[in-house]
Design a protein around this motif. Sequence first.
Motif, PDB file in Angstrom:
ATOM      1  N   MET A 119      -4.576  35.707 -33.798  1.00 44.77           N
ATOM      2  CA  MET A 119      -5.677  36.571 -33.463  1.00 44.77           C
ATOM      3  C   MET A 119      -5.861  37.549 -34.610  1.00 44.77           C
ATOM      4  O   MET A 119      -4.896  38.060 -35.155  1.00 44.77           O
ATOM      5  CB  MET A 119      -5.387  37.322 -32.158  1.00 44.77           C
ATOM      6  N   LYS A 120      -7.103  37.787 -34.950  1.00 45.46           N
ATOM      7  CA  LYS A 120      -7.412  38.679 -36.054  1.00 45.46           C
ATOM      8  C   LYS A 120      -7.788  40.051 -35.510  1.00 45.46           C
ATOM      9  O   LYS A 120      -8.662  40.169 -34.651  1.00 45.46           O
ATOM     10  CB  LYS A 120      -8.567  38.096 -36.863  1.00 45.46           C
ATOM     11  N   LEU A 121      -7.108  41.094 -35.985  1.00 42.58           N
ATOM     12  CA  LEU A 121      -7.415  42.465 -35.612  1.00 42.58           C
ATOM     13  C   LEU A 121      -8.418  43.010 -36.616  1.00 42.58           C
ATOM     14  O   LEU A 121      -8.105  43.182 -37.786  1.00 42.58           O
ATOM     15  CB  LEU A 121      -6.143  43.312 -35.602  1.00 42.58           C
ATOM     16  N   VAL A 122      -9.648  43.266 -36.147  1.00 42.28           N
ATOM     17  CA  VAL A 122     -10.714  43.741 -37.026  1.00 42.28           C
ATOM     18  C   VAL A 122     -10.639  45.259 -37.170  1.00 42.28           C
ATOM     19  O   VAL A 122     -10.703  45.792 -38.266  1.00 42.28           O
ATOM     20  CB  VAL A 122     -12.100  43.301 -36.512  1.00 42.28           C
ATOM     21  N   SER A 123     -10.523  45.965 -36.037  1.00 42.56           N
ATOM     22  CA  SER A 123     -10.402  47.422 -36.080  1.00 42.56           C
ATOM     23  C   SER A 123      -9.748  47.929 -34.815  1.00 42.56           C
ATOM     24  O   SER A 123      -9.714  47.246 -33.790  1.00 42.56           O
ATOM     25  CB  SER A 123     -11.774  48.075 -36.255  1.00 42.56           C
ATOM     26  N   LYS A 124      -9.220  49.147 -34.888  1.00 44.13           N
ATOM     27  CA  LYS A 124      -8.642  49.807 -33.725  1.00 44.13           C
ATOM     28  C   LYS A 124      -8.824  51.309 -33.877  1.00 44.13           C
ATOM     29  O   LYS A 124      -8.880  51.832 -34.993  1.00 44.13           O
ATOM     30  CB  LYS A 124      -7.169  49.459 -33.555  1.00 44.13           C
ATOM     31  N   ASN A 125      -8.953  51.985 -32.732  1.00 42.06           N
ATOM     32  CA  ASN A 125      -9.134  53.428 -32.737  1.00 42.06           C
ATOM     33  C   ASN A 125      -8.597  53.968 -31.415  1.00 42.06           C
ATOM     34  O   ASN A 125      -9.130  53.661 -30.356  1.00 42.06           O
ATOM     35  CB  ASN A 125     -10.614  53.786 -32.915  1.00 42.06           C
ATOM     36  N   PHE A 126      -7.528  54.759 -31.463  1.00 44.77           N
ATOM     37  CA  PHE A 126      -6.922  55.349 -30.275  1.00 44.77           C
ATOM     38  C   PHE A 126      -6.790  56.845 -30.462  1.00 44.77           C
ATOM     39  O   PHE A 126      -6.557  57.326 -31.564  1.00 44.77           O
ATOM     40  CB  PHE A 126      -5.526  54.753 -30.017  1.00 44.77           C
ATOM     41  N   ASP A 127      -6.921  57.584 -29.348  1.00 37.38           N
ATOM     42  CA  ASP A 127      -6.696  59.027 -29.408  1.00 37.38           C
ATOM     43  C   ASP A 127      -5.392  59.355 -28.688  1.00 37.38           C
ATOM     44  O   ASP A 127      -4.664  58.477 -28.248  1.00 37.38           O
ATOM     45  CB  ASP A 127      -7.888  59.799 -28.827  1.00 37.38           C
ATOM     46  N   LYS A 128      -5.081  60.648 -28.536  1.00 35.63           N
ATOM     47  CA  LYS A 128      -3.801  61.063 -27.974  1.00 35.63           C
ATOM     48  C   LYS A 128      -3.667  60.790 -26.486  1.00 35.63           C
ATOM     49  O   LYS A 128      -2.572  60.742 -25.963  1.00 35.63           O
ATOM     50  CB  LYS A 128      -3.581  62.546 -28.256  1.00 35.63           C
ATOM     51  N   GLU A 129      -4.776  60.596 -25.767  1.00 36.40           N
ATOM     52  CA  GLU A 129      -4.730  60.286 -24.340  1.00 36.40           C
ATOM     53  C   GLU A 129      -4.608  58.780 -24.103  1.00 36.40           C
ATOM     54  O   GLU A 129      -4.847  58.307 -23.000  1.00 36.40           O
ATOM     55  CB  GLU A 129      -5.983  60.814 -23.622  1.00 36.40           C
ATOM     56  N   SER A 130      -4.291  58.013 -25.127  1.00 38.35           N
ATOM     57  CA  SER A 130      -4.150  56.552 -25.057  1.00 38.35           C
ATOM     58  C   SER A 130      -5.457  55.864 -24.698  1.00 38.35           C
ATOM     59  O   SER A 130      -5.465  54.806 -24.092  1.00 38.35           O
ATOM     60  CB  SER A 130      -3.052  56.148 -24.067  1.00 38.35           C
ATOM     61  N   PRO A 140     -10.336  36.019 -31.586  1.00 36.92           N
ATOM     62  CA  PRO A 140      -9.366  34.954 -31.320  1.00 36.92           C
ATOM     63  C   PRO A 140      -9.590  33.787 -32.281  1.00 36.92           C
ATOM     64  O   PRO A 140     -10.718  33.394 -32.542  1.00 36.92           O
ATOM     65  CB  PRO A 140      -9.645  34.555 -29.877  1.00 36.92           C
ATOM     66  N   GLU A 141      -8.502  33.250 -32.808  1.00 34.63           N
ATOM     67  CA  GLU A 141      -8.599  32.154 -33.772  1.00 34.63           C
ATOM     68  C   GLU A 141      -8.011  30.853 -33.229  1.00 34.63           C
ATOM     69  O   GLU A 141      -8.344  29.782 -33.711  1.00 34.63           O
ATOM     70  CB  GLU A 141      -7.896  32.548 -35.070  1.00 34.63           C
ATOM     71  N   GLU A 142      -7.122  30.933 -32.237  1.00 31.14           N
ATOM     72  CA  GLU A 142      -6.481  29.763 -31.651  1.00 31.14           C
ATOM     73  C   GLU A 142      -6.585  29.848 -30.133  1.00 31.14           C
ATOM     74  O   GLU A 142      -6.746  30.937 -29.586  1.00 31.14           O
ATOM     75  CB  GLU A 142      -5.005  29.713 -32.057  1.00 31.14           C
ATOM     76  N   PRO A 143      -6.493  28.726 -29.432  1.00 33.33           N
ATOM     77  CA  PRO A 143      -6.561  28.767 -27.966  1.00 33.33           C
ATOM     78  C   PRO A 143      -5.505  29.679 -27.329  1.00 33.33           C
ATOM     79  O   PRO A 143      -5.759  30.329 -26.329  1.00 33.33           O
ATOM     80  CB  PRO A 143      -6.343  27.312 -27.557  1.00 33.33           C
ATOM     81  N   GLU A 144      -4.327  29.762 -27.922  1.00 34.12           N
ATOM     82  CA  GLU A 144      -3.259  30.615 -27.397  1.00 34.12           C
ATOM     83  C   GLU A 144      -3.642  32.097 -27.420  1.00 34.12           C
ATOM     84  O   GLU A 144      -3.128  32.895 -26.637  1.00 34.12           O
ATOM     85  CB  GLU A 144      -1.986  30.397 -28.210  1.00 34.12           C
TER      86      GLU A 144
END
Length: 85
Positions: free
Chosen positions: A1-12, A20-24
């Motif tokens: 699976m390819k992670l393109v971007s992520k953004n989290f703050d302190k409250e989770s 997704p790149e594979e069926p799994e």
Amino acid sequence: MKLVSKNFDKESEGHVVLIPEEPEDMWHAYNLISKGDSVRSTTIRKVQTESSTGSSTSNRVRTTLTITVENIDFDTQACMLRLKG
């Protein structure tokens, strides 16, 4: 699976963009997505238009859908993820 971007703050709270790149990878997405999450995806829909003369034409339109997850199901045979919302 390819992670393109992520953004989290302190409250989770935050968002993640995954490809997704594979069926799994659908199994991993099943374990990450929970009830109440918002999921966005693109899809192609066939739109048929009918003129006043009765002739009809159809076009393919790319649409972006966003749903709030109410129920999540994973089909192990087809490696397919089903989201209801």
